[in-house]
Design an enzyme around this catalytic site. Sequence first.
Site, mmCIF file in Angstrom:
data_model
loop_
_atom_site.group_PDB
_atom_site.id
_atom_site.type_symbol
_atom_site.label_atom_id
_atom_site.label_comp_id
_atom_site.label_asym_id
_atom_site.label_seq_id
_atom_site.Cartn_x
_atom_site.Cartn_y
_atom_site.Cartn_z
ATOM 1 N N THR A 133 55.090 27.463 75.242
ATOM 2 C CA THR A 133 54.919 26.731 73.986
ATOM 3 C C THR A 133 56.139 27.295 73.338
ATOM 4 O O THR A 133 57.087 27.869 73.450
ATOM 5 C CB THR A 133 53.780 27.504 73.130
ATOM 6 O OG1 THR A 133 54.207 28.975 72.435
ATOM 7 C CG2 THR A 133 52.532 27.672 73.860
ATOM 8 N N ASN A 157 54.828 36.382 73.626
ATOM 9 C CA ASN A 157 56.243 36.664 73.763
ATOM 10 C C ASN A 157 56.819 36.104 72.441
ATOM 11 O O ASN A 157 58.089 36.608 72.214
ATOM 12 C CB ASN A 157 56.800 35.947 74.915
ATOM 13 C CG ASN A 157 58.395 35.832 74.912
ATOM 14 O OD1 ASN A 157 58.893 36.989 74.946
ATOM 15 N ND2 ASN A 157 59.061 34.897 74.616
ATOM 16 N N TYR A 184 62.276 44.079 61.326
ATOM 17 C CA TYR A 184 62.160 43.702 62.953
ATOM 18 C C TYR A 184 61.574 45.146 63.511
ATOM 19 O O TYR A 184 60.540 45.047 63.905
ATOM 20 C CB TYR A 184 63.431 43.282 63.521
ATOM 21 C CG TYR A 184 63.173 42.773 65.041
ATOM 22 C CD1 TYR A 184 62.287 41.647 65.391
ATOM 23 C CD2 TYR A 184 63.382 43.795 66.083
ATOM 24 C CE1 TYR A 184 62.362 41.167 66.687
ATOM 25 C CE2 TYR A 184 63.177 43.351 67.521
ATOM 26 C CZ TYR A 184 62.739 42.092 67.559
ATOM 27 O OH TYR A 184 62.412 41.600 68.958
ATOM 28 N N LYS A 187 57.698 45.339 65.327
ATOM 29 C CA LYS A 187 57.595 45.817 66.501
ATOM 30 C C LYS A 187 56.620 47.098 66.495
ATOM 31 O O LYS A 187 55.681 47.463 67.417
ATOM 32 C CB LYS A 187 58.749 46.028 67.240
ATOM 33 C CG LYS A 187 59.352 44.710 67.509
ATOM 34 C CD LYS A 187 58.745 43.799 68.417
ATOM 35 C CE LYS A 187 59.310 42.389 68.709
ATOM 36 N NZ LYS A 187 58.587 41.561 69.458
ATOM 37 N N THR A 241 69.360 37.546 75.878
ATOM 38 C CA THR A 241 68.625 36.202 75.370
ATOM 39 C C THR A 241 69.211 35.909 74.138
ATOM 40 O O THR A 241 70.439 36.511 73.670
ATOM 41 C CB THR A 241 67.222 36.528 74.966
ATOM 42 O OG1 THR A 241 67.153 37.529 73.729
ATOM 43 C CG2 THR A 241 66.272 37.257 76.312
#
Length: 230
Positions: A37, A78, A141, A145, A176
């Site tokens: 997705t 993810n 962030y 998490k 990434t």
Amino acid sequence: MTEIKGARVLVTGGQRGLGRAFAAALLEAGAETVYVTARRPEPETDPRLVPLALEVSDDASVARLAEQVPDVDIVVNNAGATIPNGLLGNDVAEVAHLLDVNVLGALRVTQAFAPVLARKGGGAVVNVHSVLSWASGTGAYGVSKAALWSLTNSLRHELAKQGTQVVGVHLGYTDTDMVRALDVPKNDPRDVAAQVVEALLKGDSEVLADEVTRHFKAALSGPVEGLAVA
């Protein structure tokens, strides 16, 4: 343990970065189809990869996805986002939206697909956390998490009743787009994905993907000052 050979897998945020590595590793392990997705999905050349639109912060988008793919055996949560600056440097609304994406997004997807997994015999849910679930100093962030880690632990308890394996994945800097500009040692996404595949096959509940992650997990038993990111 979860059987991957012949499985149909959903990977949110699956067309780039770590999500793409998950998709490739799952196909290599024998998955029949991987639904990948994105907010704006791109065509795929491999017919085993099926791109689908998803906005994890939108209830209607998640519901549409569950209607489109009612045959999923494994869900990999993810998809995620980040924002710059610390907690004091962002509006509360910006922090709330980040939590909506990174925490409630995973909950929405899991709620939508838990009945599907139950019908398929249990299957698995994989949630991608971070070393920042435990390490402080990275603003909203890191908070998101940490909350996702707690969510995963509660979901593991609830989903055990239907035989669903729940895997929490913790990792440090990984190569990434999100951290590409940072000049620091980084994990290879393919190595992280391989560890997740191994955890699914072995029935493990947690993946500690690198040494920095194992360090901070061990530091949880010590003083909180030891949990600060340098």
